[in-house]
Design a protein around this motif. Structure first.
Motif, PDB file in Angstrom:
ATOM      1  N   ALA A  39     -24.611  49.759  51.026  1.00  0.00           N
ATOM      2  CA  ALA A  39     -26.032  49.953  51.336  1.00  0.00           C
ATOM      3  C   ALA A  39     -26.907  48.926  50.639  1.00  0.00           C
ATOM      4  CB  ALA A  39     -26.469  51.370  50.955  1.00  0.00           C
ATOM      5  N   GLY A  40     -26.389  48.353  49.561  1.00  0.00           N
ATOM      6  CA  GLY A  40     -27.129  47.322  48.838  1.00  0.00           C
ATOM      7  C   GLY A  40     -26.863  45.916  49.363  1.00  0.00           C
ATOM      8  N   GLY A  41     -26.018  45.814  50.387  1.00  0.00           N
ATOM      9  CA  GLY A  41     -25.731  44.509  50.979  1.00  0.00           C
ATOM     10  C   GLY A  41     -24.744  43.679  50.188  1.00  0.00           C
ATOM     11  N   ARG A  42     -24.032  44.300  49.273  1.00  0.00           N
ATOM     12  CA  ARG A  42     -23.060  43.571  48.452  1.00  0.00           C
ATOM     13  C   ARG A  42     -21.704  43.515  49.150  1.00  0.00           C
ATOM     14  NH1 ARG A  42     -26.438  46.277  45.183  1.00  0.00           N
ATOM     15  NH2 ARG A  42     -25.291  48.215  45.128  1.00  0.00           N
ATOM     16  N   VAL A  43     -20.935  42.516  48.805  1.00  0.00           N
ATOM     17  CA  VAL A  43     -19.577  42.374  49.316  1.00  0.00           C
ATOM     18  C   VAL A  43     -18.715  43.455  48.664  1.00  0.00           C
ATOM     19  CG1 VAL A  43     -17.573  40.824  49.379  1.00  0.00           C
ATOM     20  CG2 VAL A  43     -19.868  39.897  49.648  1.00  0.00           C
ATOM     21  N   ALA A  44     -17.788  44.008  49.415  1.00  0.00           N
ATOM     22  CA  ALA A  44     -16.920  45.076  48.894  1.00  0.00           C
ATOM     23  C   ALA A  44     -16.067  44.573  47.738  1.00  0.00           C
ATOM     24  CB  ALA A  44     -16.020  45.608  50.007  1.00  0.00           C
ATOM     25  N   LEU A  45     -15.850  45.451  46.783  1.00  0.00           N
ATOM     26  CA  LEU A  45     -14.954  45.131  45.676  1.00  0.00           C
ATOM     27  C   LEU A  45     -13.514  45.092  46.181  1.00  0.00           C
ATOM     28  CD1 LEU A  45     -16.378  47.566  42.956  1.00  0.00           C
ATOM     29  CD2 LEU A  45     -16.755  45.088  43.107  1.00  0.00           C
ATOM     30  N   THR A  46     -12.711  44.277  45.559  1.00  0.00           N
ATOM     31  CA  THR A  46     -11.275  44.279  45.839  1.00  0.00           C
ATOM     32  C   THR A  46     -10.629  45.356  44.973  1.00  0.00           C
ATOM     33  OG1 THR A  46     -10.777  42.692  44.090  1.00  0.00           O
ATOM     34  CG2 THR A  46     -11.318  41.783  46.280  1.00  0.00           C
ATOM     35  N   THR A  47      -9.377  45.654  45.239  1.00  0.00           N
ATOM     36  CA  THR A  47      -8.679  46.647  44.402  1.00  0.00           C
ATOM     37  C   THR A  47      -8.628  46.156  42.961  1.00  0.00           C
ATOM     38  OG1 THR A  47      -6.555  45.697  45.054  1.00  0.00           O
ATOM     39  CG2 THR A  47      -7.278  47.647  46.244  1.00  0.00           C
ATOM     40  N   THR A  48      -8.401  44.870  42.770  1.00  0.00           N
ATOM     41  CA  THR A  48      -8.340  44.302  41.417  1.00  0.00           C
ATOM     42  C   THR A  48      -9.674  44.455  40.712  1.00  0.00           C
ATOM     43  OG1 THR A  48      -6.692  42.699  42.154  1.00  0.00           O
ATOM     44  CG2 THR A  48      -7.827  42.208  40.089  1.00  0.00           C
ATOM     45  N   GLN A  49     -10.768  44.156  41.409  1.00  0.00           N
ATOM     46  CA  GLN A  49     -12.098  44.291  40.812  1.00  0.00           C
ATOM     47  C   GLN A  49     -12.407  45.737  40.476  1.00  0.00           C
ATOM     48  OE1 GLN A  49     -14.148  42.404  44.096  1.00  0.00           O
ATOM     49  NE2 GLN A  49     -14.655  40.606  42.854  1.00  0.00           N
ATOM     50  N   LEU A  50     -12.040  46.647  41.362  1.00  0.00           N
ATOM     51  CA  LEU A  50     -12.285  48.068  41.113  1.00  0.00           C
ATOM     52  C   LEU A  50     -11.478  48.541  39.900  1.00  0.00           C
ATOM     53  CD1 LEU A  50     -13.855  50.526  42.132  1.00  0.00           C
ATOM     54  CD2 LEU A  50     -11.920  51.060  43.616  1.00  0.00           C
ATOM     55  N   ASP A  51     -10.253  48.082  39.790  1.00  0.00           N
ATOM     56  CA  ASP A  51      -9.428  48.422  38.622  1.00  0.00           C
ATOM     57  C   ASP A  51     -10.064  47.902  37.333  1.00  0.00           C
ATOM     58  OD1 ASP A  51      -7.507  49.730  40.120  1.00  0.00           O
ATOM     59  OD2 ASP A  51      -6.180  47.987  40.260  1.00  0.00           O
ATOM     60  N   LYS A  52     -10.535  46.663  37.352  1.00  0.00           N
ATOM     61  CA  LYS A  52     -11.144  46.068  36.152  1.00  0.00           C
ATOM     62  C   LYS A  52     -12.414  46.806  35.747  1.00  0.00           C
ATOM     63  CE  LYS A  52      -9.374  41.373  36.485  1.00  0.00           C
ATOM     64  NZ  LYS A  52      -9.703  39.952  36.687  1.00  0.00           N
ATOM     65  N   ILE A  53     -13.237  47.149  36.726  1.00  0.00           N
ATOM     66  CA  ILE A  53     -14.472  47.872  36.418  1.00  0.00           C
ATOM     67  C   ILE A  53     -14.142  49.255  35.875  1.00  0.00           C
ATOM     68  CG2 ILE A  53     -16.516  48.946  37.457  1.00  0.00           C
ATOM     69  CD1 ILE A  53     -16.641  46.503  39.342  1.00  0.00           C
ATOM     70  N   SER A  54     -13.139  49.894  36.447  1.00  0.00           N
ATOM     71  CA  SER A  54     -12.734  51.220  35.964  1.00  0.00           C
ATOM     72  C   SER A  54     -12.239  51.135  34.525  1.00  0.00           C
ATOM     73  CB  SER A  54     -11.642  51.799  36.858  1.00  0.00           C
ATOM     74  OG  SER A  54     -12.157  52.040  38.143  1.00  0.00           O
ATOM     75  N   ASP A  55     -11.477  50.091  34.222  1.00  0.00           N
ATOM     76  CA  ASP A  55     -11.014  49.886  32.844  1.00  0.00           C
ATOM     77  C   ASP A  55     -12.195  49.638  31.911  1.00  0.00           C
ATOM     78  OD1 ASP A  55      -8.398  50.203  33.639  1.00  0.00           O
ATOM     79  OD2 ASP A  55      -7.958  48.042  33.701  1.00  0.00           O
ATOM     80  N   LYS A  56     -13.153  48.865  32.383  1.00  0.00           N
ATOM     81  CA  LYS A  56     -14.331  48.533  31.580  1.00  0.00           C
ATOM     82  C   LYS A  56     -15.084  49.791  31.155  1.00  0.00           C
ATOM     83  CE  LYS A  56     -18.758  46.119  31.990  1.00  0.00           C
ATOM     84  NZ  LYS A  56     -19.607  45.301  32.850  1.00  0.00           N
ATOM     85  N   TYR A  57     -15.186  50.741  32.064  1.00  0.00           N
ATOM     86  CA  TYR A  57     -15.922  51.971  31.768  1.00  0.00           C
ATOM     87  C   TYR A  57     -15.008  53.116  31.329  1.00  0.00           C
ATOM     88  CZ  TYR A  57     -19.856  49.567  33.897  1.00  0.00           C
ATOM     89  OH  TYR A  57     -20.850  48.663  34.193  1.00  0.00           O
ATOM     90  N   ASP A  58     -13.764  52.790  31.010  1.00  0.00           N
ATOM     91  CA  ASP A  58     -12.804  53.793  30.541  1.00  0.00           C
ATOM     92  C   ASP A  58     -12.747  55.016  31.451  1.00  0.00           C
ATOM     93  OD1 ASP A  58     -12.092  52.268  28.293  1.00  0.00           O
ATOM     94  OD2 ASP A  58     -13.806  53.042  27.166  1.00  0.00           O
TER      95      ASP A  58
END
Length: 126
Positions: A39-58
């Motif tokens: 909805a914000g017009g951003r490109v979808a995260l990849t699985t790798t990016q989603l994993d990294k962000i999830s790790d970042k926020y524990d």
């Protein structure tokens, strides 16, 4: 029509104002995270990016990329409205960004063309 799309954008910003990426991830709400990205017009995260962000926020939950993609598709459909495509044409943009998937849909193509024709007849702004 600009008013409608502006109100839509404002409502997405308003609704997402209280929601942060970290709070969605920590709650395991990957579908809503995807929705806000689309909805914000951003490109979808990849699985790798989603994993990294999830790790970042524990995140305590394993990232669910399928849920993220479902939410992203809904959000992207919201963002890539006919009004938005018309605005792209009115701005003289030939790259539709995350809305490229709509390019071959006749109604969207016609609306972009209508906007692009308006763009061609506008007086230059200095």
């Amino acid at each position: 029509m600009k008013l409608i799309s502006t109100l839509g954008a404002i409502s997405v910003v308003f609704l997402s104002g209280c929601v942060t990426q970290s709070s969605l991830i920590s709650k395991g709400n990957f579908e809503k995270l995807g929705f806000y990205d689309g909805a914000g017009g951003r490109v979808a995260l990849t699985t790798t990016q989603l994993d990294k962000i999830s790790d970042k926020y524990d995140a305590t939950e394993t990232p669910n990329y399928q849920e993220y993609q479902q939410g992203y598709s809904k959000g992207r459909d919201n963002y890539c409205s006919i009004e938005h495509v018309l605005q792209l044409g009115e701005q003289g943009k030939v790259n539709w960004g995350i809305c490229e998937y709509r390019r071959e849909v006749p109604l969207f193509k016609a609306k972009w063309q209508q906007g692009f024709e308006r763009y061609g007849t506008m007086e230059p702004r200095f």
